[in-house]
Design a protein around this motif. Structure first.
Motif, short mmCIF file in Angstrom:
data_model
loop_
_atom_site.label_atom_id
_atom_site.label_comp_id
_atom_site.label_asym_id
_atom_site.label_seq_id
_atom_site.Cartn_x
_atom_site.Cartn_y
_atom_site.Cartn_z
N SER A 58 0.74 -1.33 -0.01
CA SER A 58 -0.48 -0.11 -0.26
C SER A 58 0.65 1.15 0.38
N ASN A 59 1.62 0.86 0.34
CA ASN A 59 2.90 2.54 0.32
C ASN A 59 3.90 2.56 -1.02
N TRP A 60 3.59 1.56 -1.84
CA TRP A 60 4.54 1.48 -2.91
C TRP A 60 3.00 1.79 -4.15
N THR A 61 2.74 2.16 -5.41
CA THR A 61 1.89 1.77 -6.84
C THR A 61 2.84 1.64 -7.72
N LEU A 62 3.19 0.52 -7.91
CA LEU A 62 3.33 -0.39 -9.08
C LEU A 62 3.12 -1.18 -10.23
N GLU A 63 2.04 -0.55 -10.98
CA GLU A 63 1.37 -1.43 -11.82
C GLU A 63 1.54 -2.53 -13.41
N ILE A 64 1.22 -3.28 -13.18
CA ILE A 64 2.07 -4.25 -14.07
C ILE A 64 0.73 -4.86 -15.35
N SER A 65 0.78 -4.75 -16.44
CA SER A 65 -0.24 -4.90 -17.28
C SER A 65 0.17 -6.05 -18.68
N VAL A 66 -0.46 -7.00 -18.77
CA VAL A 66 0.06 -7.70 -20.44
C VAL A 66 -0.94 -7.92 -21.03
N VAL A 67 -0.60 -7.18 -21.81
CA VAL A 67 -1.86 -7.37 -23.39
C VAL A 67 -1.45 -9.02 -24.36
N ASP A 68 -2.22 -9.18 -24.49
CA ASP A 68 -2.24 -10.28 -25.49
C ASP A 68 -2.00 -10.38 -26.37
N TYR A 69 -1.79 -11.23 -27.22
CA TYR A 69 -1.59 -10.52 -29.03
C TYR A 69 -3.27 -10.44 -29.39
N SER A 70 -4.21 -10.76 -28.71
CA SER A 70 -6.06 -10.85 -29.16
C SER A 70 -6.14 -8.98 -28.98
N GLY A 71 -5.24 -8.55 -27.67
CA GLY A 71 -5.36 -7.09 -27.61
C GLY A 71 -6.43 -7.32 -25.99
N GLU A 72 -6.73 -8.33 -25.42
CA GLU A 72 -7.22 -8.18 -24.32
C GLU A 72 -5.74 -8.22 -23.18
N GLU A 73 -6.54 -7.23 -22.65
CA GLU A 73 -5.28 -6.30 -21.32
C GLU A 73 -5.02 -7.50 -19.81
N LEU A 74 -4.50 -8.19 -19.69
CA LEU A 74 -3.86 -9.10 -18.33
C LEU A 74 -3.44 -8.67 -16.78
#
Length: 432
Positions: A263-279
Motif C-alpha cells: 500500500s506504500n508503493w504503486t506498481l501497476e503491471i499489465s500484460v496485453v496478449d496478441y488478441s489485445g486482451e489486457e491481463l
C-alpha cells in the motif's frame, strides 16, 4: 525465460521509478505494460525495412550454426510474406520513470549502459538491479536475439544527480546480440548496432528517433509530458519473443507480489496478449502465492505477533565488527485436514516448507526450500524481509548479476566477505 524477463526487465524500470520518487520527494507511482503484437502486411513491411532484417537474414544464411539457434527459422525465411505474422513483444514504461537520460558518452548514458554494457553497476543505494544485466532477460526472450530501445527524457526529471548537458531528449537504437563468429576470414563479435551516423554506431535522436520508433510500431513519446501516458520513459522491443503472455503474467505475480500488494508503493503491471486482451496480475487470488501474500500482510499489520513473526538476532560481522539487523520472518500455515500444511498420506507431491526471500525493492529473489532427510508435516510458508539498509546492501552483493540467490560463500573480489557471512547466517536462522 519468462521468470528472468519479469525479474530483470521490471527491476531496472522499478529502480528508475524509485529514484525518481526520491528526487521528487513523493511515493513511487509506476505503470509498466508487456505488449504482445503480431505484425502483418504494411506494418510488418515497415518494421522489416526499418530494422534491416533482410541484412540479418542474409548473414544468418551464411552462418548455419547461428541460424540453427533461432527459435523459429521461419521468422527470417518469411520476411516478405505479408500474411506470416512477425511477432514482437514490447516492455512499455507507461509512466512514472525517468527515461534513459544522459549524453551518449559511455558511463554517462543510461541507454548506453543498458544496451551495450554487461554487468556495469552504477545505482543508488538500495536499488535492486545492475545496468547492463537488465537486458539479459530481454535478449534471452528474443528468438533471434534482437532488442530495440526507444527512450524519451526530460532533464528536469532525473535521479537528483548533478545536471548534465545533452543535445536531445529522445533516442532510439537496436542491437543484434549473436555469438561471436568468423566469416570470410574476418572475426565478428556478434553484436551489431542499428544506429545513426556514418558507421551506424550512434543512436537515432530527436525526430529521427520518433520515425524509427513508429516504423518499429512503438508509440511515439512527448518528453514534455512528465507524468502522463505517452511522455517520458522507455519502450523496449523484443523481436520474435519465445515467451507467452500467460507465462509472463505468472512470472510477474511470482516475483513481484510484494511490491504489487504494498500500500506504500504503486506498481501497476499489465500484460496485453496478441488478441489485445489486457491481463492484470492478481497474486492474492493465485492459490500458490496467496499464503505468501497473507504472511507478508500479517507481518506489516501485526509486527508485534512473536508467534508468527520471528525477528532474527542482531549479527556482528566478523570483518568490519559492525552490528546489523538481519531482518524478520513471518510464517503461515493451514490447519485444514489435507491442506498443504497437513497433506494426506496418499498425496504424492514432494512437499516442502518455502520461504520467499525479499529485500529492499520488494522483489522475491528466490524461494528458499527447507528440505533434508526425514522431512514431514507440518509444512510452512513464509516471507523474509531484510532489516536495515546495510543488510540490504550486503545481501545485494551476494546476488551477482542475475539476482538468483543469496550466495553463502565465494571469492568474488567485488563481494565483501561480510556479505557472504550475513547471507549464510540469515539462511541458517530462517531454517532454524
Amino acid at each position: 525465460e519468462a521468470g528472468l524477463l519479469a525479474r530483470e526487465g521490471i527491476q531496472n524500470c522499478w529502480d528508475n521509478a524509485r529514484e525518481r520518487a526520491v528526487a521528487e520527494g513523493g511515493s513511487v507511482n509506476c505503470h509498466l505494460e508487456f505488449r504482445f503484437l503480431e505484425l502483418r502486411n504494411q506494418e510488418k513491411a515497415a518494421f522489416v525495412e526499418a530494422a534491416g532484417l533482410h541484412e540479418l537474414a542474409n548473414r544468418a544464411e551464411q552462418l548455419p550454426k547461428v541460424k540453427q539457434g533461432f527459435a523459429d527459422l521461419e521468422t527470417y525465411e518469411k520476411l516478405d510474406d505479408p500474411d506470416h505474422p512477425l511477432r514482437v513483444m514490447q516492455l512499455v514504461e507507461v509512466f512514472g520513470t525517468t527515461g534513459m537520460y544522459g549524453p551518449w558518452i559511455g558511463k554517462k548514458s543510461r541507454l548506453n549502459l543498458a544496451m551495450l554494457n554487461v554487468g556495469f553497476t552504477r545505482k543508488a543505494i538500495g536499488a535492486g538491479g545492475s545496468y547492463g544485466y537488465g537486458k539479459a532477460g530481454l535478449i534471452r526472450c528474443s528468438g533471434v536475439r534482437v532488442v530495440a530501445a526507444y527512450t524519451a527524457f526530460n532533464k528536469e526529471i532525473t535521479d537528483g544527480s548533478t545536471a548534465y548537458e545533452d543535445n536531445t531528449d529522445r533516442r532510439f537504437i537496436a542491437v543484434n546480440y549473436w555469438e561471436e563468429h568468423d566469416l570470410d576470414q574476418a572475426e565478428f563479435t556478434g553484436w551489431a548496432r542499428l544506429g545513426s551516423g556514418q558507421d551506424g554506431l550512434d543512436p537515432f535522436e530527436g525526430d529521427e528517433a520518433d520515425e524509427m520508433a513508429s516504423n518499429f510500431q512503438i508509440d511515439v513519446r512527448d518528453p514534455a509530458k512528465t507524468s502522463k501516458s505517452g511522455g517520458i520513459g522507455t519502450t523496449l522491443a523484443v523481436l520474435d519473443p519465445i515467451v507467452e503472455p500467460k507465462d509472463v503474467l505468472l512470472a510477474v505475480e511470482r516475483y513481484w507480489w510484494p511490491a504489487l500488494t504494498s500500500s506504500n508503493w504503486t506498481l501497476e503491471i499489465s500484460v496485453v496478449d496478441y488478441s489485445g486482451e489486457e491481463l492484470r496480475p492478481n497474486p492474492a487470488m493465485n492459490p500458490h502465492l496467496a499464503p505468501f501474500v497473507e504472511a507478508y500482510q500479517w507481518l506489516k499489520t501485526n509486527p508485534e505477533d512473536k508467534n508468527r513473526n520471528k525477528y532474527l538476532s542482531d549479527e556482528q560481522l566478523p570483518k568490519s565488527a559492525r552490528t546489523v539487523k538481519p531482518g524478520m520472518v513471518s510464517l503461515i500455515w493451514d490447519d485444514t485436514e489435507g491442506s498443504w500444511t497437513w497433506p494426506s498420506d496418499d498425496d504424492d507431491t514432494e512437499h516442502r516448507s518455502l520461504i520467499a526471500l525479499c529485500r529492499g525493492p520488494r522483489m522475491v529473489v528466490s524461494y528458499l526450500e527447507i528440505e533434508g532427510r526425514g522431512i514431514k508435516p507440518p509444512f510452512l510458508r513464509g516471507v523474509f524481509i531484510n532489516g536495515d539498509d546495510e543488510t540490504n546492501d550486503l545481501l545485494t552483493q551476494t546476488e551477482a548479476g542475475m539476482h538468483l540467490e543469496w550466495a553463502t560463500d565465494g571469492n568474488d573480489p567485488d563481494v565483501d566477505s561480510d556479505a557472504y557471512h550475513l547471507a549464510k547466517k540469515v539462511i541458517q536462522d530462517i531454517k532454524t
